[in-house]
Motif scaffolding. Structure first.
Motif, PDB file in Angstrom:
ATOM      1  N   GLU A   1       0.819  -1.212   0.000  1.00 58.17           N
ATOM      2  CA  GLU A   1       0.000   0.000   0.000  1.00 58.17           C
ATOM      3  C   GLU A   1       0.855   1.265   0.000  1.00 58.17           C
ATOM      4  N   LEU A   2       1.915   1.268   0.783  1.00 60.89           N
ATOM      5  CA  LEU A   2       2.798   2.435   0.828  1.00 60.89           C
ATOM      6  C   LEU A   2       3.674   2.546  -0.420  1.00 60.89           C
ATOM      7  N   SER A   3       4.069   1.416  -0.983  1.00 61.99           N
ATOM      8  CA  SER A   3       4.922   1.469  -2.175  1.00 61.99           C
ATOM      9  C   SER A   3       4.135   1.847  -3.428  1.00 61.99           C
ATOM     10  N   LEU A   4       2.820   1.749  -3.402  1.00 64.73           N
ATOM     11  CA  LEU A   4       2.019   2.146  -4.555  1.00 64.73           C
ATOM     12  C   LEU A   4       1.817   3.657  -4.645  1.00 64.73           C
ATOM     13  N   ILE A   5       2.120   4.393  -3.567  1.00 64.01           N
ATOM     14  CA  ILE A   5       1.930   5.851  -3.590  1.00 64.01           C
ATOM     15  C   ILE A   5       2.753   6.502  -4.711  1.00 64.01           C
ATOM     16  N   PRO A   6       4.050   6.188  -4.869  1.00 61.65           N
ATOM     17  CA  PRO A   6       4.788   6.804  -5.995  1.00 61.65           C
ATOM     18  C   PRO A   6       4.225   6.398  -7.361  1.00 61.65           C
ATOM     19  N   PHE A   7       3.757   5.165  -7.482  1.00 59.27           N
ATOM     20  CA  PHE A   7       3.157   4.721  -8.744  1.00 59.27           C
ATOM     21  C   PHE A   7       1.897   5.531  -9.043  1.00 59.27           C
ATOM     22  N   TYR A   8       1.031   5.698  -8.045  1.00 55.15           N
ATOM     23  CA  TYR A   8      -0.166   6.521  -8.226  1.00 55.15           C
ATOM     24  C   TYR A   8       0.212   7.957  -8.563  1.00 55.15           C
ATOM     25  N   ALA A   9       1.252   8.481  -7.915  1.00 58.77           N
ATOM     26  CA  ALA A   9       1.691   9.854  -8.190  1.00 58.77           C
ATOM     27  C   ALA A   9       2.111   9.998  -9.651  1.00 58.77           C
ATOM     28  N   LEU A  10       2.838   9.021 -10.167  1.00 63.17           N
ATOM     29  CA  LEU A  10       3.264   9.044 -11.556  1.00 63.17           C
ATOM     30  C   LEU A  10       2.059   8.980 -12.497  1.00 63.17           C
ATOM     31  N   VAL A  11       1.126   8.078 -12.212  1.00 60.97           N
ATOM     32  CA  VAL A  11      -0.072   7.948 -13.046  1.00 60.97           C
ATOM     33  C   VAL A  11      -0.878   9.242 -13.024  1.00 60.97           C
ATOM     34  N   ILE A  12      -1.034   9.828 -11.850  1.00 61.56           N
ATOM     35  CA  ILE A  12      -1.785  11.083 -11.746  1.00 61.56           C
ATOM     36  C   ILE A  12      -1.080  12.181 -12.533  1.00 61.56           C
ATOM     37  N   TYR A  13       0.243  12.269 -12.420  1.00 60.43           N
ATOM     38  CA  TYR A  13       1.005  13.277 -13.152  1.00 60.43           C
ATOM     39  C   TYR A  13       0.815  13.106 -14.661  1.00 60.43           C
ATOM     40  N   LEU A  14       0.861  11.870 -15.137  1.00 61.49           N
ATOM     41  CA  LEU A  14       0.709  11.620 -16.564  1.00 61.49           C
ATOM     42  C   LEU A  14      -0.715  11.875 -17.051  1.00 61.49           C
ATOM     43  N   LEU A  15      -1.699  11.620 -16.196  1.00 54.96           N
ATOM     44  CA  LEU A  15      -3.091  11.784 -16.611  1.00 54.96           C
ATOM     45  C   LEU A  15      -3.593  13.220 -16.531  1.00 54.96           C
ATOM     46  N   LEU A  16      -2.992  14.054 -15.689  1.00 57.31           N
ATOM     47  CA  LEU A  16      -3.494  15.416 -15.511  1.00 57.31           C
ATOM     48  C   LEU A  16      -3.528  16.205 -16.817  1.00 57.31           C
ATOM     49  N   ALA A  17      -2.624  15.927 -17.736  1.00 55.89           N
ATOM     50  CA  ALA A  17      -2.603  16.645 -19.012  1.00 55.89           C
ATOM     51  C   ALA A  17      -3.790  16.275 -19.900  1.00 55.89           C
ATOM     52  N   ASN A  18      -4.372  15.101 -19.694  1.00 61.74           N
ATOM     53  CA  ASN A  18      -5.468  14.627 -20.544  1.00 61.74           C
ATOM     54  C   ASN A  18      -6.843  14.798 -19.914  1.00 61.74           C
ATOM     55  N   LEU A  19      -6.934  15.540 -18.826  1.00 61.42           N
ATOM     56  CA  LEU A  19      -8.217  15.708 -18.167  1.00 61.42           C
ATOM     57  C   LEU A  19      -9.056  16.758 -18.875  1.00 61.42           C
ATOM     58  N   VAL A  20     -10.338  16.460 -19.021  1.00 61.76           N
ATOM     59  CA  VAL A  20     -11.273  17.417 -19.595  1.00 61.76           C
ATOM     60  C   VAL A  20     -11.748  18.359 -18.504  1.00 61.76           C
ATOM     61  N   GLU A  21     -12.115  17.803 -17.360  1.00 60.97           N
ATOM     62  CA  GLU A  21     -12.551  18.595 -16.213  1.00 60.97           C
ATOM     63  C   GLU A  21     -11.361  18.812 -15.298  1.00 60.97           C
ATOM     64  N   LYS A  22     -11.230  20.007 -14.776  1.00 63.14           N
ATOM     65  CA  LYS A  22     -10.147  20.327 -13.846  1.00 63.14           C
ATOM     66  C   LYS A  22     -10.661  20.243 -12.417  1.00 63.14           C
ATOM     67  N   PHE A  23      -9.743  20.129 -11.475  1.00 65.44           N
ATOM     68  CA  PHE A  23     -10.090  20.127 -10.068  1.00 65.44           C
ATOM     69  C   PHE A  23     -10.175  21.562  -9.567  1.00 65.44           C
ATOM     70  N   GLU A  24     -10.875  21.782  -8.473  1.00 67.44           N
ATOM     71  CA  GLU A  24     -11.122  23.126  -7.954  1.00 67.44           C
ATOM     72  C   GLU A  24      -9.830  23.890  -7.695  1.00 67.44           C
ATOM     73  N   ASP A  25      -8.828  23.248  -7.086  1.00 68.56           N
ATOM     74  CA  ASP A  25      -7.588  23.961  -6.784  1.00 68.56           C
ATOM     75  C   ASP A  25      -6.819  24.323  -8.053  1.00 68.56           C
ATOM     76  N   GLU A  26      -6.948  23.554  -9.120  1.00 69.40           N
ATOM     77  CA  GLU A  26      -6.303  23.877 -10.384  1.00 69.40           C
ATOM     78  C   GLU A  26      -6.990  25.066 -11.051  1.00 69.40           C
ATOM     79  N   LYS A  27      -8.329  25.179 -10.915  1.00 70.54           N
ATOM     80  CA  LYS A  27      -9.051  26.312 -11.487  1.00 70.54           C
ATOM     81  C   LYS A  27      -8.627  27.610 -10.816  1.00 70.54           C
ATOM     82  N   GLU A  28      -8.403  27.561  -9.512  1.00 66.46           N
ATOM     83  CA  GLU A  28      -7.987  28.762  -8.781  1.00 66.46           C
ATOM     84  C   GLU A  28      -6.587  29.196  -9.210  1.00 66.46           C
ATOM     85  N   ILE A  29      -5.698  28.235  -9.494  1.00 64.06           N
ATOM     86  CA  ILE A  29      -4.339  28.549  -9.915  1.00 64.06           C
ATOM     87  C   ILE A  29      -4.344  29.184 -11.300  1.00 64.06           C
ATOM     88  N   GLU A  30      -5.202  28.676 -12.198  1.00 64.01           N
ATOM     89  CA  GLU A  30      -5.255  29.181 -13.560  1.00 64.01           C
ATOM     90  C   GLU A  30      -5.833  30.591 -13.632  1.00 64.01           C
TER      91      GLU A  30
END
Length: 134
Positions: free
Chosen positions: A104-133
């Motif tokens: 469970e703890l070793s999957l955190i970096p894997f999830y982080a990598l997947v999230i980083y790679l997927l963020l560019a392909n998201l249609v909907e943004k998260f609330e904190d990303e909208k505030e930054i933009e």
């Protein structure tokens, strides 16, 4: 919906590992049952957070992403109990849970990598990303 998926995954994975550790160090059946319920709820929450991320991918890739995510989830649900049973027989009743904590703890970096790679392909943004933009 407004929580960034990386924060959600880190919190749920850390809480899940802590709950599993408390679970294996408890000798009272009622407290064990309570920790088991919390552990299952945390596990379901982590899956929902990841599904929320995958559901925000563009429609072109959404089906593939959800299918691949489900494949790995069900693969883990298939392999985990088999390896856990073998580990239980060979090393004792606490070792499958200890391995679960490390996985469970070793999957955190894997999830982080997947999230980083997927963020560019998201249609909907998260609330904190909208505030930054803005």
């Amino acid at each position: 919906d407004s929580v960034h998926p990386f924060i959600g995954i880190v919190v749920t994975s850390s809480l899940g590992a802590l709950t599993t550790w408390l679970l294996i160090n408890t000798y009272n059946l009622w407290i064990f049952s309570l920790f088991l319920l919390f552990d299952m709820a945390i596990s379901i929450s982590a899956g929902l957070i990841f599904q929320n991320l995958l559901s925000r991918i563009s429609r072109i890739y959404r089906g593939r992403a959800l299918g691949i995510g489900d494949f790995f989830m069900f693969l883990g649900n298939f392999i985990g109990p088999i390896l856990g049973g073998i580990t239980w027989d060979l090393f004792g009743q606490k070792f499958p849970f200890i391995i679960s904590i490390f996985v469970e703890l070793s999957l955190i970096p894997f999830y982080a990598l997947v999230i980083y790679l997927l963020l560019a392909n998201l249609v909907e943004k998260f609330e904190d990303e909208k505030e930054i933009e803005s």
